[in-house]
Design a protein around this motif. Structure first.
Motif, PDB file in Angstrom:
ATOM      1  N   LEU A 205       0.826  -1.205   0.000  1.00 40.23           N
ATOM      2  CA  LEU A 205       0.000   0.000   0.000  1.00 40.23           C
ATOM      3  C   LEU A 205       0.861   1.257   0.000  1.00 40.23           C
ATOM      4  O   LEU A 205       0.515   2.268  -0.607  1.00 40.23           O
ATOM      5  CB  LEU A 205      -0.901   0.010   1.240  1.00 40.23           C
ATOM      6  N   VAL A 210      -1.234   4.442   4.404  1.00 34.60           N
ATOM      7  CA  VAL A 210      -1.719   3.895   5.673  1.00 34.60           C
ATOM      8  C   VAL A 210      -1.998   5.000   6.692  1.00 34.60           C
ATOM      9  O   VAL A 210      -2.832   4.844   7.595  1.00 34.60           O
ATOM     10  CB  VAL A 210      -0.700   2.870   6.231  1.00 34.60           C
ATOM     11  N   TYR A 214      -9.054   6.438  11.259  1.00 38.33           N
ATOM     12  CA  TYR A 214      -9.568   5.071  11.250  1.00 38.33           C
ATOM     13  C   TYR A 214     -10.731   4.925  12.227  1.00 38.33           C
ATOM     14  O   TYR A 214     -10.879   5.716  13.167  1.00 38.33           O
ATOM     15  CB  TYR A 214      -8.477   4.076  11.653  1.00 38.33           C
ATOM     16  N   ASN A 260       2.360  -5.172   4.078  1.00 38.19           N
ATOM     17  CA  ASN A 260       1.211  -4.363   4.534  1.00 38.19           C
ATOM     18  C   ASN A 260       0.754  -4.798   5.931  1.00 38.19           C
ATOM     19  O   ASN A 260      -0.444  -4.986   6.181  1.00 38.19           O
ATOM     20  CB  ASN A 260       0.046  -4.493   3.554  1.00 38.19           C
ATOM     21  N   THR A 261       1.705  -4.941   6.855  1.00 36.03           N
ATOM     22  CA  THR A 261       1.390  -5.480   8.184  1.00 36.03           C
ATOM     23  C   THR A 261       1.694  -4.471   9.287  1.00 36.03           C
ATOM     24  O   THR A 261       2.785  -3.888   9.325  1.00 36.03           O
ATOM     25  CB  THR A 261       2.194  -6.773   8.439  1.00 36.03           C
ATOM     26  N   THR A 310      -2.605  -7.721   8.958  1.00 39.45           N
ATOM     27  CA  THR A 310      -2.222  -7.549   7.561  1.00 39.45           C
ATOM     28  C   THR A 310      -3.436  -7.088   6.769  1.00 39.45           C
ATOM     29  O   THR A 310      -4.541  -7.616   6.952  1.00 39.45           O
ATOM     30  CB  THR A 310      -1.685  -8.870   6.977  1.00 39.45           C
ATOM     31  N   TRP A 311      -3.212  -6.102   5.936  1.00 43.56           N
ATOM     32  CA  TRP A 311      -4.292  -5.589   5.092  1.00 43.56           C
ATOM     33  C   TRP A 311      -5.079  -6.741   4.463  1.00 43.56           C
ATOM     34  O   TRP A 311      -4.506  -7.657   3.902  1.00 43.56           O
ATOM     35  CB  TRP A 311      -3.685  -4.693   4.013  1.00 43.56           C
ATOM     36  N   ASP A 312      -6.419  -6.668   4.552  1.00 43.74           N
ATOM     37  CA  ASP A 312      -7.248  -7.761   4.056  1.00 43.74           C
ATOM     38  C   ASP A 312      -7.373  -7.787   2.537  1.00 43.74           C
ATOM     39  O   ASP A 312      -7.993  -8.694   1.970  1.00 43.74           O
ATOM     40  CB  ASP A 312      -8.640  -7.718   4.692  1.00 43.74           C
ATOM     41  N   PRO A 319      -8.701   0.532   3.488  1.00 47.15           N
ATOM     42  CA  PRO A 319      -8.097  -0.730   3.930  1.00 47.15           C
ATOM     43  C   PRO A 319      -8.524  -1.116   5.339  1.00 47.15           C
ATOM     44  O   PRO A 319      -8.712  -0.261   6.206  1.00 47.15           O
ATOM     45  CB  PRO A 319      -6.594  -0.438   3.862  1.00 47.15           C
ATOM     46  N   PHE A 321      -7.582  -3.599   8.673  1.00 43.28           N
ATOM     47  CA  PHE A 321      -6.502  -4.318   9.336  1.00 43.28           C
ATOM     48  C   PHE A 321      -7.080  -5.079  10.533  1.00 43.28           C
ATOM     49  O   PHE A 321      -7.256  -4.509  11.620  1.00 43.28           O
ATOM     50  CB  PHE A 321      -5.409  -3.359   9.796  1.00 43.28           C
ATOM     51  N   THR A 366     -10.262   0.160  10.472  1.00 40.33           N
ATOM     52  CA  THR A 366     -10.751   0.400   9.115  1.00 40.33           C
ATOM     53  C   THR A 366     -10.544   1.868   8.779  1.00 40.33           C
ATOM     54  O   THR A 366     -11.046   2.751   9.489  1.00 40.33           O
ATOM     55  CB  THR A 366     -12.250   0.057   8.994  1.00 40.33           C
ATOM     56  N   LYS A 367      -9.822   2.121   7.699  1.00 39.84           N
ATOM     57  CA  LYS A 367      -9.557   3.506   7.330  1.00 39.84           C
ATOM     58  C   LYS A 367     -10.822   4.181   6.806  1.00 39.84           C
ATOM     59  O   LYS A 367     -11.576   3.605   6.028  1.00 39.84           O
ATOM     60  CB  LYS A 367      -8.455   3.581   6.269  1.00 39.84           C
TER      61      LYS A 367
END
Length: 368
Positions: A205, A210, A214, A260-261, A310-312, A319, A321, A366-367
């Protein structure tokens, strides 16, 4: 499609020599006075890349036949004849296989040769991966190939190809999805057919993507109601990790960009102003039933009891997480994080700060 012919004469000569050799075996062995009767009278020996069927004829029946090559399949054996099938060949080199004929103690070998396909793709790989911005994969064509002969089956709408001289150019569009792929079959007329996978991945990402506001989704105790809170991920001083704001205290969050973790590690935090006790962010069981079925409020702030997300890979714009406990935390029956004050070697109290949020279990970000 053109087939290699330059070695056909040599193959015919070699086959004729072999046929003469195996057809003149009826003679007495001077040592044993035994007559050899397993004689090959005729055989189909040479095949083009297209393959085909052939027949071997012997002087007498009562024999067995065995193929020593996977691409030569034996058919029926009837009387003095045995039929076989040669599979199509898509590689450029000539290949040779044996059919073994046996009767009693006698054996004969019949060599079958097949010319390679003249037109092919050089060094075609089983899979090609391209990044999210798209691009072109360049394949090298070998042989006398007309553009109209080149076909790619299974081509998705986000990819296209064209032939320029001896180059096959496979172009992939840019993407905003995490990953997409297609199984393709490349054909050059009827003789060359190869399958490969085309994979396009969004990849990382990126740090800046990121950052932002959120929604934190969580529960605060076992079987508790689902709650939400407005939080932020802001840049740390080095701009390699983040600070999670909006809970009882700010939390350092590690970031692995390649995967993306996000990772949160239990630890002792900076003391709030006016507080003398130590402020601890701990991994917490949250009164979930343990392995023995009993509820427990066990907690620890050991370094191995981390929580990672990790991003789903569902949405790039928003995104998600979902955090999960490490193996060490799972074995201990932990489900989230708890802020508390620690003084004199003892648990003093939960710490809520100004937000009132001291415990987050089964949580995700969740962003917005």
């Amino acid at each position: 499609m053109k087939i290699i012919h330059r070695s056909l004469g040599a193959l015919l000569l070699a086959s004729l020599t072999l046929l003469v050799g195996v057809s003149s075996c009826r003679k007495d062995d001077p040592a044993t006075k035994t007559e050899h009767t397993l004689r090959v009278l005729s055989s189909d020996h040479n095949f083009t890349a297209a393959g085909g069927t052939g027949t071997i004829t012997l002087a007498e029946g009562g024999f067995t036949a065995k193929s020593e090559a996977s691409w030569i399949t034996l058919g029926a054996t009837e009387g003095t004849k045995v039929t076989f099938t040669v599979a199509p060949f898509t590689e450029p080199a000539t290949r040779t296989g044996l059919i073994i004929l046996t009767r009693g103690d006698e054996t004969q070998q019949v060599a079958i040769s097949q010319l390679g396909a003249y037109s092919y793709v050089s060094d075609l790989e089983s899979a090609y991966t391209i990044e999210r911005k798209g691009g072109t994969i360049e394949l090298t064509l070998v042989g006398d190939i007309r553009p109209s002969e080149v076909k790619i089956e299974g081509l998705p709408e986000w990819a296209s190809f064209k032939v320029e001289g001896k180059k096959l150019l496979l172009t992939v569009e840019s993407t905003n999805v995490f990953q997409r792929e297609a199984n393709l079959t490349l054909k050059l007329s009827d003789l060359y057919s190869k399958s490969f996978r085309l994979i396009q991945s969004y990849g990382p990402l990126g740090y800046d993507a990121v950052l932002g506001d959120y929604t934190l989704t969580y529960i605060s105790t076992y079987k508790g109601e689902t709650k939400t809170a407005d939080v932020k991920l802001i840049a740390d001083q080095a701009k390699k990790a983040f600070i999670l704001q909006g809970l009882a205290a700010d939390i350092p969050v590690a970031f692995e960009e390649k995967t993306n973790t996000l990772t949160i590690k239990p630890q002792e935090l900076a003391k709030p102003q006016g507080v003398t006790a130590s402020l601890i962010l701990a991994s917490y069981a949250g009164w979930f039933p343990g392995a023995d079925g009993k509820a427990t409020g066990d907690l620890t702030w050991g370094a191995d009891y981390t929580y990672s997300a990790t991003w789903d890979a569902v949405s790039i714009e928003h995104p998600v997480f979902p955090f999960v406990p490490s193996e060490a935390a799972k074995k201990r029956g932990h489900h989230g994080l708890h802020f508390f004050l620690f003084e004199g070697g003892n648990y003093k109290s939960a710490y809520s700060g100004t937000t009132g949020i001291h415990t987050i279990l089964e949580f995700s970000l969740t962003k917005k």
